[in-house]
Scaffold this motif. Sequence first.
Motif, PDB file in Angstrom:
ATOM      1  N   PRO A  48      -1.154  -6.439  -3.026  1.00 21.07           N
ATOM      2  CA  PRO A  48      -0.742  -5.858  -1.749  1.00 21.07           C
ATOM      3  C   PRO A  48      -1.950  -5.176  -1.099  1.00 21.07           C
ATOM      4  CG  PRO A  48       0.661  -5.116  -3.572  1.00 21.07           C
ATOM      5  CD  PRO A  48      -0.553  -5.773  -4.172  1.00 21.07           C
ATOM      6  N   VAL A  49      -1.890  -5.029   0.221  1.00 22.42           N
ATOM      7  CA  VAL A  49      -2.884  -4.198   0.899  1.00 22.42           C
ATOM      8  C   VAL A  49      -2.143  -3.249   1.851  1.00 22.42           C
ATOM      9  CG1 VAL A  49      -3.337  -6.025   2.620  1.00 22.42           C
ATOM     10  CG2 VAL A  49      -4.969  -4.130   2.347  1.00 22.42           C
ATOM     11  N   THR A  50      -2.372  -1.953   1.664  1.00 26.67           N
ATOM     12  CA  THR A  50      -1.808  -0.932   2.558  1.00 26.67           C
ATOM     13  C   THR A  50      -2.996  -0.191   3.162  1.00 26.67           C
ATOM     14  OG1 THR A  50      -1.564   0.526   0.631  1.00 26.67           O
ATOM     15  CG2 THR A  50       0.400  -0.651   1.352  1.00 26.67           C
ATOM     16  N   PRO A  51      -3.549  -0.725   4.245  1.00 32.18           N
ATOM     17  CA  PRO A  51      -4.797  -0.174   4.784  1.00 32.18           C
ATOM     18  C   PRO A  51      -4.571   1.217   5.391  1.00 32.18           C
ATOM     19  CG  PRO A  51      -4.225  -2.320   5.768  1.00 32.18           C
ATOM     20  CD  PRO A  51      -3.025  -1.830   5.041  1.00 32.18           C
ATOM     21  N   MET A  54      -3.286   1.331   8.974  1.00 36.01           N
ATOM     22  CA  MET A  54      -1.868   1.049   9.249  1.00 36.01           C
ATOM     23  C   MET A  54      -0.979   2.184   8.729  1.00 36.01           C
ATOM     24  SD  MET A  54      -1.601  -3.066   8.388  1.00 36.01           S
ATOM     25  CE  MET A  54       0.153  -3.235   8.822  1.00 36.01           C
ATOM     26  N   ASN A  55      -1.611   3.245   8.184  1.00 40.24           N
ATOM     27  CA  ASN A  55      -0.843   4.346   7.587  1.00 40.24           C
ATOM     28  C   ASN A  55      -1.386   5.708   8.023  1.00 40.24           C
ATOM     29  OD1 ASN A  55       1.145   3.038   5.461  1.00 40.24           O
ATOM     30  ND2 ASN A  55      -0.771   1.884   5.318  1.00 40.24           N
ATOM     31  N   PHE A  61      -1.709   4.500  -1.376  1.00 38.45           N
ATOM     32  CA  PHE A  61      -2.545   3.736  -2.313  1.00 38.45           C
ATOM     33  C   PHE A  61      -3.616   3.009  -1.491  1.00 38.45           C
ATOM     34  CE2 PHE A  61       1.679   4.031  -4.158  1.00 38.45           C
ATOM     35  CZ  PHE A  61       1.396   4.565  -5.399  1.00 38.45           C
ATOM     36  N   PHE A  64      -6.579  -2.041  -0.814  1.00 42.84           N
ATOM     37  CA  PHE A  64      -6.102  -3.184  -1.594  1.00 42.84           C
ATOM     38  C   PHE A  64      -5.709  -2.683  -2.985  1.00 42.84           C
ATOM     39  CE2 PHE A  64      -8.859  -5.390   1.441  1.00 42.84           C
ATOM     40  CZ  PHE A  64      -8.177  -6.572   1.693  1.00 42.84           C
TER      41      PHE A  64
END
Lengths: 192, 192
Positions: A48-51, A54-55, A61, A64
């Motif tokens: 998963p990627v939570t950049p 975007m947050n 986390f 990547f």
Amino acid sequence: MKTMTRLTLPVLLACSTLVQADMAFEIKDDGTLKRPQGYREWVYVGTPVTPNDMNDGKAPFPEFHAVYIDPESFKHWKRTGKYREGTILVKELVSVGSKLAVSGKGYFMGDFIGLEATIKSAKHFPNEPGNWAYFSFTDAENGMLKATANAFPTAACNACHQASAQTDWVFTQFYPVLRASQAVGHDGTVGR
Amino acid sequence: MKTMTRLTLPVLLACSTLVQADMAFEIKDDGTLKRPQGYREWVYVGTPVTPNDMNDGKAPFPEFHAVYIDPESFKHWKRTGKYREGTILVKELVSVGSKLAVSGKGYFMGDFIGLEATIKSAKHFPNEPGNWAYFSFTDAENGMLKATANAFPTAACNACHQASAQTDWVFTQFYPVLRASQAVGHDGTVGR
């Protein structure tokens, strides 16, 4: 017959060593987990990627998350569809290095910035939900990984895993290698 | 001495087989590459993601690209920092399955949708730049992977690799596992 005896003893000792080496982690006498070694040659299951962008700049986390399972536990998973006693999953955190390449716009990996792990063990964690305990080796201040880590308190990680993870507290829904290979007896490659 | 001879022959045959098995791919007599097997247990090197929704709905490589190197070539890379004769890199394409999870907003892997490979071989591809040839097993119409693939014409893939790839036609800059382990003699884990 004496010759036979001398030959057999080393073989038995070697087998005993193999059984212990079956687990891909080491918990010290004080209960801390030694930082896993060699995990980049384990079985990769998904990213998963939570950049941060975007947050609101603060991804829980960042950014990547490359996730691996130890090879012996993957063998068990392919055969049975279950996480065995002693399964360890490692999550390596990697920054976003760039957002544009010749292949298009997107997110491209930068540097390693952290390491986390979870272990399922009734022997070591009899009171944890599902017998899973969670660890972090990330040391943001020093930029190095810690040598050992204590398990997080149950509430810190388990709440989200219990509520949202698909399979035995693991977010299998985001790891296509695990989904494709669950109890099918092989790695799940299409057309195999 | 007769007994020695009988014992030695099978050992020599076994060694010969091992040398052939050292390459993780098979090129048939007609020049096509058989679809690689077992690559999900090779060494994972990195995952760019170029989502369709960041590329006007038409990403050139939709969408996650999980990239692996065969284990023997990774050993050589760790030791020498070079891609050996017979290196194969596999790129498995995975759709975006969702953009929101309990861990935040981002891109989360869906299903496997394609498979590509590149091989460096002076023996097989003496006229290709850097001796790299490129293959795709993706069959979008049938949703299965092809059993064999022909090499792409040189211009199709090489132009971008020649212009923008960091190391010997490979986009090492996007594969942190390769960057960290290049010629350092180990897997590059921080603090190791």
